[in-house]
Design an enzyme around this catalytic site. Structure first.
Site, mmCIF file in Angstrom:
data_model
loop_
_atom_site.group_PDB
_atom_site.id
_atom_site.type_symbol
_atom_site.label_atom_id
_atom_site.label_comp_id
_atom_site.label_asym_id
_atom_site.label_seq_id
_atom_site.Cartn_x
_atom_site.Cartn_y
_atom_site.Cartn_z
ATOM 1 N N GLY A 158 0.810 -0.919 -0.108
ATOM 2 C CA GLY A 158 0.050 0.138 0.026
ATOM 3 C C GLY A 158 0.735 1.082 -0.084
ATOM 4 N N GLY A 159 0.173 2.315 0.194
ATOM 5 C CA GLY A 159 0.881 3.677 0.198
ATOM 6 C C GLY A 159 1.738 3.870 1.273
ATOM 7 N N VAL B 261 4.129 -5.499 3.376
ATOM 8 C CA VAL B 261 4.160 -7.100 4.017
ATOM 9 C C VAL B 261 4.713 -8.026 3.185
ATOM 10 C CG1 VAL B 261 3.011 -8.871 5.609
ATOM 11 C CG2 VAL B 261 2.313 -6.296 5.606
ATOM 12 N N LYS C 93 6.714 -6.882 8.107
ATOM 13 C CA LYS C 93 6.148 -5.640 7.716
ATOM 14 C C LYS C 93 7.188 -4.485 7.656
ATOM 15 C CE LYS C 93 2.019 -2.954 9.007
ATOM 16 N NZ LYS C 93 0.796 -2.837 9.960
ATOM 17 N N ASP D 182 -9.393 0.107 14.040
ATOM 18 C CA ASP D 182 -9.834 0.021 12.771
ATOM 19 C C ASP D 182 -9.954 -1.684 12.431
ATOM 20 O OD1 ASP D 182 -7.472 0.216 9.746
ATOM 21 O OD2 ASP D 182 -9.593 0.648 9.944
#
Length: 674
Positions: free
Chosen positions: A28-29, A33, A48, A141
């Site tokens: 992602g940005g 991972v 990660k 989250d």
């Protein structure tokens, strides 16, 4: 987790310490991972890392470390286990256990899940949350992508750093520190400082709801503002409204987790698990309790082999009780120092065309702030709104500025009777009155025209920090044979050059009504003989003759005298054009520029950042050149404040003359805010 690996990643095949990187699990940005092998133990692990573009962001690196500590703090079979946090030549890595069964999001792709299938997974999610909440960790989250599954359907909650690593439609807003909007609780959307572990229960309730019926209880395709309003205000339908196979008792128990008021939800993950167990297959659930941490071990002071420490009073060794008291005092002082030095975090949710200012400084994304009250200014399309945000010590607040559309009801009256008229919005095609317009955030020009009326006025639609939709505005043009009542602030005018503009008020004074222009008519010889008008317009302006829009080029017209209007947004200038039979008349509408000189007074040697139409620019003293139109200018700098009105408007009106406009001096008086 899937092992799709782009061949361009330079770390694939490399060794990072004792770990051999084999592929990419998620990207992602904010980070990546990797799937790797622990060569010392011969087991697969997940690494990660932070993407290269974020390694210089101190606050993001701090959150990355916080994620590792939070996950390591929770000992539960339903939390992804953290094995190490490593600084390497390739950057900072969190070493985690490898989970090989995909995510709940992947499982939901097969369609709605029966309760008998979902409940064993949901029970494990609640056990994981219970373990996290027991040691003071709030996830913030929870969503299907952050619920991982092993091949034997063991649940593992992950991503405690709130940094989204996969590209999906549930994009976590701004460095992913405040959660994923579609699964946020009302207190998250509203950035309330009272957010606690019950927010996770709301997010888990939405996750379970979606797994049961294949959708969320609101429309997630209507945009962020629509979702925010639904989460905060709308009453959710029960899952049975979308799938009658859901047991009613399950729906009732699940809806309690989705109460808007946290006090009406379950008090804990354990209570929610026990309530759902009563309608599921687990009639006697067990409560996971974390063992208390071991007492701190204080090593005895080092001493010479043949020397025994003595008490000054008695010559005896200090008792264990005294040593324990000293150790407790030291730990208390260390804890107090840690608490006093904790920083607070404020996240400003990014939105296209929105610029944020925090205590006068232009900012974006996540910023570390001192505890206390901070002013947040949102500027969008030349309009602005301000709010104050209270941030506690060590707290994390989220502020979102929205740019909603607003309904505007427009009508026209002549001597109290409805006038058959039309309205042009920002120069577009005329709409018959009365009508309801939907206008986006910013400044808009409304021109109301009839056979005896031609009025131009402005309507402002402001950005807002409130997720609720703004109430409609009403614009009623009142005209007639009697003169309109006097007003101190005419709406349509070409001056004064600079005038204060309040930042939050939305007052709409009555428009200045002009005398109707004479209709197109011939005052010369027979209509068969026409005159020619040559029209020229600069970019950014429009021109009309007696209300009839003109385009560039030549046009034949009946002889007579016409009112020409040169317009740019809310600003205009008029002149009279005479057309003579058999002759050519020229009219040109110019779009001039204007120089504005900005200075500051009051604080010796202090500079300020000049912000024009929401865009930060040079520092004072400076001068800027503005194009035709109406502009807003403010000055900002952390630690300083403006005395009096701190936002000014500068008009650069269109003209029929090629002469340059005179410069405008703007002087802001400032003082230290301390």
């Amino acid at each position: 987790m899937s092992a799709a690996s782009p061949p361009s990643d330079p770390l694939i095949g490399a060794r990072v310490g004792e770990y051999h990187i084999q592929g990419v699990l998620g990207r992602g940005g904010m980070g990546v991972v990797y799937r790797a092998e622990d060569t010392a133990l011969g087991i697969p692990v997940a690494l990660k890392s932070i993407t290269a573009g974020m390694t210089t962001d101190a606050s993001f690196v701090r959150r990355f470390r916080t994620e590792a500590r939070a996950m390591a703090r929770v000992a539960s079979p339903h939390i992804v286990r953290v094995m190490a946090l490593r600084e390497t030549e390739h950057g900072l890595f969190i070493v985690m256990e490898y989970v090989d069964g995909g995510s709940l999001h992947d499982r939901m792709a097969d369609g709605p899940m029966p309760w008998a299938t979902l409940w064993p997974l949901l029970r494990q999610m609640l056990l994981g949350l219970e373990a996290a909440h027991t040691v003071g960790v709030v996830h913030r989250d929870i969503k299907p992508r952050n619920v991982l599954l092993t091949t034997d359907d063991t649940v593992k909650l992950t991503d405690f750093g709130l940094a989204r690593l996969q590209s999906d439609g549930d994009a976590t807003r701004t460095q992913a520190v405040a959660g994923t909007l579609a699964y946020m609780s009302p207190e998250q959307v509203r950035s309330l400082p009272t957010l606690d572990h019950r927010s996770d229960l709301f997010s888990l309730g939405l996750t379970a709801y979606e797994a049961l019926v294949g959708r969320l209880p609101f429309d997630r395709d209507g945009g962020d503002f629509t979702m925010m309003r639904a989460i905060v205000e709308d009453e959710f339908p029960a899952p049975t409204a979308f799938d009658d196979r859901v047991p009613p008792e399950v729906a009732t128990a699940l809806m309690r987790a989705l109460e808007k008021d946290p006090d009406r939800r379950y008090a804990s993950a354990a209570e929610m698990r026990e309530a759902l167990a009563g309608v599921g297959d687990d009639a006697a659930p067990t409560r996971t309790r974390m063992p208390p941490p071991p007492p701190p071990v204080v090593p005895p002071p080092r001493q010479a082999p043949d020397t025994a420490p003595t008490s000054p009073a008695s010559g005896r060794r200090p008792s264990p009780a005294i040593l324990s008291g000293i150790a407790a005092g030291v730990l208390a002082l260390l804890a107090l120092g840690w608490w006093l030095t904790r920083t607070s975090t404020l996240t400003l949710v990014p939105l296209a065309e929105v610029t944020y200012f925090l205590d006068g400084e232009p900012v974006a994304g996540e910023v570390d702030v001192s505890p206390g009250t901070h002013e947040v200014l949102c500027v969008a399309h030349g309009a602005s709104a301000t709010t104050e945000v209270e941030v506690g010590r060590g707290a994390e607040r989220r502020v979102a500025c929205a740019t909603p559309d607003q309904a505007v009801d427009v009508s026209a009256f002549w001597d109290g009777t409805a006038e058959p008229a039309s309205v042009l919005v920002d120069g577009t095609q005329a709409v018959p009155l009365p009508t309801r317009l939907s206008l986006g955030t910013g400044h808009h020009t409304l021109r109301v025209i009839s056979t005896r009326l031609d009025t131009t006025l402005t309507v402002d639609v402001l950005p807002t920090f409130d997720p609720a939709p703004p109430p409609p505005q009403t614009v009623a043009v009142q005209a007639g044979t009697a003169p309109p009542p006097p007003t101190d602030t005419p709406v349509a005018q070409s001056g004064p050059i600079a005038q204060p503009m309040p930042q939050q008020t939305q007052s709409q004074p009555p428009p200045q009504v002009q005398q109707p222009s004479p209709p197109l008519q011939s005052t010369g010889p027979a209509p068969a003989r026409m005159g020619t008008v040559d029209v020229t317009m600069d970019a950014g302006v429009t021109l009309s003759l007696d209300g009839s829009s003109m385009s560039g080029g030549s046009r034949e017209m009946s002889p007579g005298t016409y009112t020409a209007r040169c317009q740019a947004g809310p600003l205009s200038e008029t002149t009279r054009v005479t057309v003579t039979a058999g002759q050519r008349s020229a009219v040109r509408c110019y779009a001039p520029s204007r120089v504005v000189r900005v200075t500051t007074t009051g604080a010796e040697g202090a500079w300020m950042t000049v912000v024009v139409d929401g865009q930060p620019g040079a520092q004072t003293p400076t001068q800027v050149t503005l194009p035709v139109g109406r502009h807003t200018i403010i000055v900002r700098r952390r630690g300083y404040e403006v005395v009096g009105q701190d936002m000014m408007t500068v008009d650069v009106p269109p003209r029929f003359s090629p002469d340059p406009l005179p410069p405008v001096p703007l002087a802001f008086e400032i003082r230290s805010a301390n």
